[in-house]
Enzyme design. Sequence first.
Site, PDB file in Angstrom:
ATOM      1  CG  ASP A  67     -13.205 -22.354  18.532  1.00 59.31           C
ATOM      2  OD1 ASP A  67     -13.787 -21.410  18.276  1.00 59.31           O
ATOM      3  OD2 ASP A  67     -13.974 -22.722  19.725  1.00 59.31           O
ATOM      4  CG  ASP A 136     -18.447 -28.530  28.226  1.00 56.78           C
ATOM      5  OD1 ASP A 136     -17.911 -27.941  28.523  1.00 56.78           O
ATOM      6  OD2 ASP A 136     -18.717 -29.776  27.593  1.00 56.78           O
ATOM      7  CG  HIS A 138     -15.729 -26.690  25.675  1.00 59.95           C
ATOM      8  ND1 HIS A 138     -17.613 -26.191  25.454  1.00 59.95           N
ATOM      9  CD2 HIS A 138     -16.065 -25.404  24.772  1.00 59.95           C
ATOM     10  CE1 HIS A 138     -17.813 -25.745  25.424  1.00 59.95           C
ATOM     11  NE2 HIS A 138     -17.520 -24.988  24.950  1.00 59.95           N
ATOM     12  CD  GLU A 143     -18.238 -29.987  23.900  1.00 63.89           C
ATOM     13  OE1 GLU A 143     -17.505 -29.350  24.856  1.00 63.89           O
ATOM     14  OE2 GLU A 143     -18.496 -29.470  22.885  1.00 63.89           O
TER      15      GLU A 143
END
Length: 261
Positions: A67, A136, A138, A143
């Site tokens: 990413d 979270d 990811h 996400e």
Amino acid sequence: MEVVILPSAAAAGALAAQAIRELLATKPAAVLGLATGSSPLPVYDALARMQAAGEVSFSHASAFALDEYVGLPADHPAGYRAVIRTEFTERVDMPPASVHVPDGQATDLQAACRGYEAAIAEAGGVDLQLLGIGSDGHIGFNEPGSSLASRTRVKTLTELTRADNARFFDGDMDLVPRHCLTQGLGTIMESRHAVLLASGPGKADAVRAMVEGPVSARCPASVLQFHPHATVLVDEAAASKLELAGYFRYTYANKPDWQGL
Ligand code: GLP
């Protein structure tokens, strides 16, 4: 999914590095999937030591980062192109032209994403994908709510992720970009071996949801339950909420020598 509980993040990093060394021994032109964040750093440190000792070579290998932030200047130290270079690829003999990172500065971001997918396919796909996990759940920058079939695309970061990553931007969350390019969950699922590292108590809930929760876009990493060869390397703190921790320890302690990771 194999879960290995180790005494430290360094021990997890050493095990992942050993898997990469074994891969390169049988396939010198292997395609590696690289992750950023703090989780893979022990892997990169171990690989740099192996390189210095002449135990491994990346001269025929290539790499694809997961990413990148949108809009950061190319030389920004928190940009993943720079992080991948300084933390790993310039410490080993991988040719710079063999290191690929999504282009977060492209004028046509969607075309850049399509091009990235095409480049991965042209390279023959990723042999071993390193992954961290966000608090979270990811992976990459997929996400919660990400399609489990998603491909490389533009995503909007959650406020939690921006707050977590502010430490790389002088602690100032306002400096963390709101958008990113990330390989999709479908892209990551096509890697031939996925190796996820997590350490510390802050990851315990996310690790439990990934390993023992339902497969759901609520916890994007849970899609790895469908991966035919996923390895999760965790320290004691990150494993502390796993109900099946005893079974995972027993399984690893009794692992046949020939099996490898
Ligand atoms: C970022 C990266 C992820 C990484 C996550 C966790 O959001 N895009 O690839 O897994 O951070 O980072 P850390 O390993 O520092 O906890």
